[in-house]
Scaffold this motif. Structure first.
Motif, PDB file in Angstrom:
ATOM      1  N   PRO A  94       0.841  -1.204   0.000  1.00 59.34           N
ATOM      2  CA  PRO A  94       0.000   0.000   0.000  1.00 59.34           C
ATOM      3  C   PRO A  94       0.877   1.255   0.000  1.00 59.34           C
ATOM      4  O   PRO A  94       1.887   1.296   0.694  1.00 59.34           O
ATOM      5  CB  PRO A  94      -0.772  -0.104   1.329  1.00 59.34           C
ATOM      6  N   SER A 123       2.688   2.339  -2.466  1.00 59.12           N
ATOM      7  CA  SER A 123       3.863   2.300  -3.342  1.00 59.12           C
ATOM      8  C   SER A 123       3.634   3.081  -4.643  1.00 59.12           C
ATOM      9  O   SER A 123       4.578   3.333  -5.387  1.00 59.12           O
ATOM     10  CB  SER A 123       4.262   0.847  -3.637  1.00 59.12           C
ATOM     11  N   LYS A 127       0.806   2.388  -6.901  1.00 60.44           N
ATOM     12  CA  LYS A 127       0.171   1.577  -7.946  1.00 60.44           C
ATOM     13  C   LYS A 127      -0.930   2.346  -8.675  1.00 60.44           C
ATOM     14  O   LYS A 127      -0.994   2.341  -9.899  1.00 60.44           O
ATOM     15  CB  LYS A 127      -0.416   0.293  -7.335  1.00 60.44           C
ATOM     16  N   ASP A 168      -8.127   5.758  -4.809  1.00 62.92           N
ATOM     17  CA  ASP A 168      -8.085   5.122  -6.126  1.00 62.92           C
ATOM     18  C   ASP A 168      -9.032   5.829  -7.075  1.00 62.92           C
ATOM     19  O   ASP A 168      -8.705   6.116  -8.208  1.00 62.92           O
ATOM     20  CB  ASP A 168      -8.515   3.653  -6.020  1.00 62.92           C
ATOM     21  N   ARG A 207      -7.785   9.509  -7.887  1.00 58.28           N
ATOM     22  CA  ARG A 207      -6.611   9.661  -8.723  1.00 58.28           C
ATOM     23  C   ARG A 207      -6.853   9.198 -10.151  1.00 58.28           C
ATOM     24  O   ARG A 207      -6.202   9.635 -11.068  1.00 58.28           O
ATOM     25  CB  ARG A 207      -5.417   8.923  -8.114  1.00 58.28           C
ATOM     26  N   LYS A 244       8.736   5.906  -7.239  1.00 55.19           N
ATOM     27  CA  LYS A 244       9.300   6.930  -6.354  1.00 55.19           C
ATOM     28  C   LYS A 244      10.817   6.994  -6.540  1.00 55.19           C
ATOM     29  O   LYS A 244      11.588   7.077  -5.576  1.00 55.19           O
ATOM     30  CB  LYS A 244       8.924   6.684  -4.879  1.00 55.19           C
ATOM     31  N   GLU A 250       8.623   7.479 -11.878  1.00 61.84           N
ATOM     32  CA  GLU A 250       8.191   8.505 -10.935  1.00 61.84           C
ATOM     33  C   GLU A 250       6.752   8.829 -11.354  1.00 61.84           C
ATOM     34  O   GLU A 250       6.516   9.677 -12.221  1.00 61.84           O
ATOM     35  CB  GLU A 250       9.118   9.716 -11.086  1.00 61.84           C
ATOM     36  N   THR A 296       4.237  10.284 -10.154  1.00 59.29           N
ATOM     37  CA  THR A 296       3.639  11.609  -9.965  1.00 59.29           C
ATOM     38  C   THR A 296       4.029  12.586 -11.073  1.00 59.29           C
ATOM     39  O   THR A 296       3.277  13.511 -11.370  1.00 59.29           O
ATOM     40  CB  THR A 296       4.023  12.190  -8.587  1.00 59.29           C
TER      41      THR A 296
HETATM   42  N1  LIG Z   1       7.484  11.156  -4.321  1.00 60.86           N
HETATM   43  C1  LIG Z   1       6.694  10.369  -5.027  1.00 60.86           C
HETATM   44  N2  LIG Z   1       5.444  10.117  -4.575  1.00 60.86           N
HETATM   45  C2  LIG Z   1       4.659   9.292  -5.304  1.00 60.86           C
HETATM   46  C3  LIG Z   1       5.105   8.733  -6.519  1.00 60.86           C
HETATM   47  N3  LIG Z   1       4.103   7.953  -7.022  1.00 60.86           N
HETATM   48  C4  LIG Z   1       3.071   8.057  -6.145  1.00 60.86           C
HETATM   49  N4  LIG Z   1       3.392   8.873  -5.118  1.00 60.86           N
HETATM   50  C5  LIG Z   1       2.541   9.229  -3.979  1.00 60.86           C
HETATM   51  O1  LIG Z   1       2.415   8.091  -3.115  1.00 60.86           O
HETATM   52  C6  LIG Z   1       1.133   8.073  -2.490  1.00 60.86           C
HETATM   53  C7  LIG Z   1       0.467   6.736  -2.692  1.00 60.86           C
HETATM   54  O2  LIG Z   1       0.134   6.570  -4.052  1.00 60.86           O
HETATM   55  P1  LIG Z   1      -0.974   5.529  -4.550  1.00 60.86           P
HETATM   56  O3  LIG Z   1      -0.948   5.581  -6.029  1.00 60.86           O
HETATM   57  O4  LIG Z   1      -2.265   5.745  -3.869  1.00 60.86           O
HETATM   58  O5  LIG Z   1      -0.376   4.139  -4.030  1.00 60.86           O
HETATM   59  P2  LIG Z   1      -1.057   2.691  -3.979  1.00 60.86           P
HETATM   60  O6  LIG Z   1      -1.571   2.480  -2.603  1.00 60.86           O
HETATM   61  O7  LIG Z   1       0.058   1.743  -4.292  1.00 60.86           O
HETATM   62  O8  LIG Z   1      -2.136   2.652  -5.027  1.00 60.86           O
HETATM   63  C8  LIG Z   1       0.355   9.251  -3.088  1.00 60.86           C
HETATM   64  O9  LIG Z   1       0.426  10.337  -2.206  1.00 60.86           O
HETATM   65  C9  LIG Z   1       1.117   9.549  -4.369  1.00 60.86           C
HETATM   66  O10 LIG Z   1       0.991  10.898  -4.771  1.00 60.86           O
HETATM   67  C10 LIG Z   1       6.444   9.030  -6.975  1.00 60.86           C
HETATM   68  O11 LIG Z   1       6.908   8.563  -8.010  1.00 60.86           O
HETATM   69  N5  LIG Z   1       7.174   9.862  -6.189  1.00 60.86           N
END
Ligand SMILES: Nc1nc2c(ncn2[C@@H]2O[C@H](COP(=O)(O)OP(=O)(O)O)[C@@H](O)[C@H]2O)c(=O)[nH]1
Ligand SMILES: [Mg+2]
Length: 264
Positions: free
Chosen positions: A54, A56, A58, A96, A99, A193, A228, A230
């Motif tokens: 969670p 990461s 995705k 989810d 985003r 990230k 990355e 974001t």
């Molecule tokens: N610094 C950074 N933050 C990221 C990156 N990708 C996602 N995030 C942040 O990590 C958090 C979790 O992202 P999310 O997509 O919900 O993760 P999930 O739980 O795996 O689906 C969010 O606040 C995103 O904006 C990245 O490449 N770099």
């Protein structure tokens, strides 16, 4: 009535598909019959699993993937988000939705979250059935997002053509992943990230683990990508890699083998 619902789903009708998915979620016995009618119309979609801890990234990565396959490849996309660790009203699901929301108005994209509950028939089956519905709707590529804790959650490799494992630097989840057997199952590794420190050293570590496995010439060797999500850095390369893996599976006959195994 049932056959009308089937016909509508085969035409890509979102309301009809949503109704069947709701019945699947409710483990309604009527769903089984309708599913049996749509199975012969599945097999078109390429199915991609995306798993990782969670937070990461995705869902953020998926947002980028949806854009890539819609805009660059003119492919229709389905997404099944499964998070058995979070209740439906919890942050993960809302996150989810939000985003990925920007794309929900595009009729070429269909996104559904599967709620957490006391699944009788099993969450893996419900997820696989939901993927089948999107396949029957005519989606070209269907993603399934799961939390890969390896603790009795969705058996992702069993229901996907390509399995992507997402890791992030500095969380010790590299070790977690290896424990969960993801090292064996992933076709593509993503270190998201990558803006964080230690992304490079995690890449080196993963590549050395990948190298330790014995392979015959012509076998697929899982690549390790830095992304990355974001900012979108690395997203296009990842999208192209998914298609490269699809081509590999098709030309090697592996796709047919995997799907035959799955049908059993
Ligand atoms: N610094 C950074 N933050 C990221 C990156 N990708 C996602 N995030 C942040 O990590 C958090 C979790 O992202 P999310 O997509 O919900 O993760 P999930 O739980 O795996 O689906 C969010 O606040 C995103 O904006 C990245 O490449 N770099
Ligand atoms: Mg998510």
């Amino acid at each position: 009535m049932a056959s009308e619902l089937v016909n509508r789903i085969l035409k890509g009708d979102v309301l009809a598909a949503a109704r069947l998915i709701r019945d699947i979620e409710n483990e309604d016995p009527d769903a089984a019959g309708i599913l049996a009618d749509i199975y012969p119309h599945t097999g078109h979609a390429f199915i991609v699993g995306i798993t990782g801890a969670p937070g990461s990234g995705k869902s953020t990565l998926l947002g980028g993937m949806i854009n890539f396959f819609r805009k660059n490849k003119d492919m229709t996309v389905g997404v099944v988000a499964v998070d058995p660790t979070s209740p439906l009203t919890g942050g993960a699901f809302l996150g989810d939705r939000m985003r990925m929301q920007g794309r929900e108005v595009d009729s070429g994209v269909f996104i559904r979250s599967l709620a957490s509950r006391g699944w009788k028939g099993g969450l893996s089956k419900a997820a696989a059935d939901t993927v089948s519905v999107m396949d029957a709707m005519g989606k070209d590529i269907v993603f399934i997002e799961t939390v890969g804790s390896g603790q009795g959650d969705v058996d992702i490799a069993g229901i996907t053509d390509t399995c992507i494992a997402v890791l992030i630097p500095g969380m010790g989840d590299d070790i977690q992943m290896m424990k969960a057997g993801i090292m064996e199952l992933a076709d593509i590794f993503v270190i998201n990230k990558a803006d964080r420190e230690d992304a490079g050293s995690l890449k080196t570590l993963l590549e050395s683990v990948v190298d330790m496995k014995e392979r015959s010439p012509g076998d697929w060797k899982p690549p390790v990508f830095l992304t990355e999500a974001t900012t979108g850095r690395g997203i296009e390369q990842l999208g192209e890699e998914i298609l490269r893996h699809r081509d590999f599976l098709t030309s090697s006959g592996e796709l047919e083998k995997r799907r035959k195994g799955r049908a059993k």
